[in-house]
Design a protein around this motif. Structure first.
Motif, PDB file in Angstrom:
ATOM      1  N   THR A  57      71.318  16.861   9.217  1.00 55.01           N
ATOM      2  CA  THR A  57      69.952  17.217   9.607  1.00 55.01           C
ATOM      3  C   THR A  57      69.693  16.857  11.061  1.00 55.01           C
ATOM      4  O   THR A  57      69.289  17.697  11.865  1.00 55.01           O
ATOM      5  CB  THR A  57      68.927  16.504   8.705  1.00 55.01           C
TER       6      THR A  57
ATOM      7  N   GLU B  57      65.306  17.539   5.426  1.00 53.78           N
ATOM      8  CA  GLU B  57      66.603  17.377   4.770  1.00 53.78           C
ATOM      9  C   GLU B  57      67.455  18.631   4.898  1.00 53.78           C
ATOM     10  O   GLU B  57      66.947  19.702   5.242  1.00 53.78           O
ATOM     11  CB  GLU B  57      66.399  17.076   3.284  1.00 53.78           C
ATOM     12  N   ASP B  58      68.764  18.477   4.590  1.00 53.65           N
ATOM     13  CA  ASP B  58      69.649  19.640   4.665  1.00 53.65           C
ATOM     14  C   ASP B  58      70.447  19.890   3.396  1.00 53.65           C
ATOM     15  O   ASP B  58      71.013  20.969   3.231  1.00 53.65           O
ATOM     16  CB  ASP B  58      70.644  19.467   5.825  1.00 53.65           C
TER      17      ASP B  58
ATOM     18  N   LEU C 263      70.741  26.809   0.628  1.00 50.74           N
ATOM     19  CA  LEU C 263      69.708  26.365  -0.301  1.00 50.74           C
ATOM     20  C   LEU C 263      68.811  27.552  -0.641  1.00 50.74           C
ATOM     21  O   LEU C 263      68.474  28.339   0.231  1.00 50.74           O
ATOM     22  CB  LEU C 263      68.873  25.251   0.323  1.00 50.74           C
TER      23      LEU C 263
ATOM     24  N   TYR D 141      59.678  23.270  -1.880  1.00 54.15           N
ATOM     25  CA  TYR D 141      59.905  22.863  -0.497  1.00 54.15           C
ATOM     26  C   TYR D 141      59.822  24.077   0.417  1.00 54.15           C
ATOM     27  O   TYR D 141      59.812  25.224  -0.047  1.00 54.15           O
ATOM     28  CB  TYR D 141      61.268  22.181  -0.343  1.00 54.15           C
TER      29      TYR D 141
ATOM     30  N   VAL E 131      67.183  17.074  -0.459  1.00 58.61           N
ATOM     31  CA  VAL E 131      65.950  17.814  -0.726  1.00 58.61           C
ATOM     32  C   VAL E 131      65.330  17.341  -2.040  1.00 58.61           C
ATOM     33  O   VAL E 131      64.114  17.141  -2.133  1.00 58.61           O
ATOM     34  CB  VAL E 131      66.229  19.332  -0.765  1.00 58.61           C
TER      35      VAL E 131
ATOM     36  N   THR F  56      58.427  18.560   1.720  1.00 63.18           N
ATOM     37  CA  THR F  56      59.831  18.577   2.117  1.00 63.18           C
ATOM     38  C   THR F  56      60.204  19.869   2.826  1.00 63.18           C
ATOM     39  O   THR F  56      59.876  20.960   2.360  1.00 63.18           O
ATOM     40  CB  THR F  56      60.735  18.364   0.894  1.00 63.18           C
TER      41      THR F  56
ATOM     42  N   ALA G 157      63.466  21.937   4.040  1.00 66.44           N
ATOM     43  CA  ALA G 157      64.901  22.089   3.851  1.00 66.44           C
ATOM     44  C   ALA G 157      65.459  22.928   4.994  1.00 66.44           C
ATOM     45  O   ALA G 157      65.027  24.056   5.211  1.00 66.44           O
ATOM     46  CB  ALA G 157      65.197  22.759   2.510  1.00 66.44           C
TER      47      ALA G 157
ATOM     48  N   LEU H  50      61.601  26.249   3.356  1.00 67.23           N
ATOM     49  CA  LEU H  50      62.945  26.534   3.845  1.00 67.23           C
ATOM     50  C   LEU H  50      62.870  27.028   5.287  1.00 67.23           C
ATOM     51  O   LEU H  50      62.309  28.081   5.560  1.00 67.23           O
ATOM     52  CB  LEU H  50      63.603  27.588   2.945  1.00 67.23           C
TER      53      LEU H  50
END
Length: 249
Positions: A21, A173-174, A198, A204, A179, A189, A191, A206
């Motif tokens: 990340t 997060e990655d 993902l 979350y 996530v 969150t 991602a 993206l």
């Protein structure tokens, strides 16, 4: 929470994952894992490497033991960490696109930040020191928690240290475990997939990349998500109250 001149509410804090990340260290970890398994005569494939992305170090150590690494788990964690830190020293820090810039923007805006990683504290501190400015108000590392991601412990600990409600934070997060940890903590969150794709999800947001992202983007996300959450809570409270009031005696 504070408001800007345009009355956009910013999150109470932004909580950052590190590997994948903030920094693209996954190739360093993969090389270290491969070298270690092969030193014991085993075979470690790219698919094996991908299996460990986002996992806690001690969970990874167990898998490496299953692949023939005849070492105690703590020794494996120390060996891998030292090898990755050596690569960081020799080859430099491969920053993820837009990450340092967004950190600098958060710092300028006075938004608290935390580094939340399953790597060891020594490595997390090394990366933080190489950023060039005091980017993080606190660090929570894998050797500071009992449960690794996808458990939310690390994110909850970071929010507690900063003195903020995780529901008013944004986690970046990655990986799938990361996530899941962010979502489970209650944080909004983001991602940003790197090694592993993902899927879209209502749980979350993206983002393909952090390149070009600013505090304003995080503030807009927070305002939209938190506003929707508060409206849902208010609607649910109204339904419960109405049902209670209309119930027969």
């Amino acid at each position: 929470m504070t408001t800007s001149e345009t009355d956009i509410i910013v999150p109470a804090a932004v909580l950052w994952d590190m590997d994948g990340t903030l920094v693209d260290t996954e190739p360093y970890w993969m090389q270290a894992e491969t070298d270690l398994v092969e030193s014991f005569g085993g075979v470690w494939t790219h698919d094996d490497c991908m299996m460990l992305v986002g996992s806690g170090l001690w969970a990874s150590a167990t898998i490496l033991q299953d692949h023939g690494v005849d070492m105690e788990a703590d020794a494996i964690v120390d060996w891998l960490t030292a090898r990755v830190q050596l690569q960081l020293s020799e080859r430099g820090v491969p920053w993820r696109p837009g990450a340092k810039e967004l950190l600098a923007d958060l710092k300028a805006a006075g938004v608290p930040t935390a580094l939340v990683t399953m790597s060891m504290l020594t490595m997390a501190q090394q990366v933080a020191d190489l950023i060039g400015f005091p980017a993080f108000d606190t660090i929570v590392s894998g050797d500071m928690v009992t449960h690794s991601k996808p458990h939310p412990e690390a994110y909850l600990a970071a929010a507690a240290t900063l003195g903020v409600d995780p529901e008013h934070c944004i986690a970046i997060e990655d990986s799938v475990p990361g996530v899941a940890a962010g979502v489970a903590s209650g944080a909004i969150t983001v991602a940003v997939p790197h090694q592993i794709p993902l899927p879209e999800s209502a749980q979350y947001s993206l983002w393909p990349t952090l390149h070009g992202r600013t505090v304003a983007d995080l503030a807009t996300l927070y305002s939209d998500r938190h506003g929707a959450h508060e409206r849902a809570k208010a609607a649910n409270s109204h339904r419960v109250k109405t049902t209670t009031e209309s119930a027969p005696l």
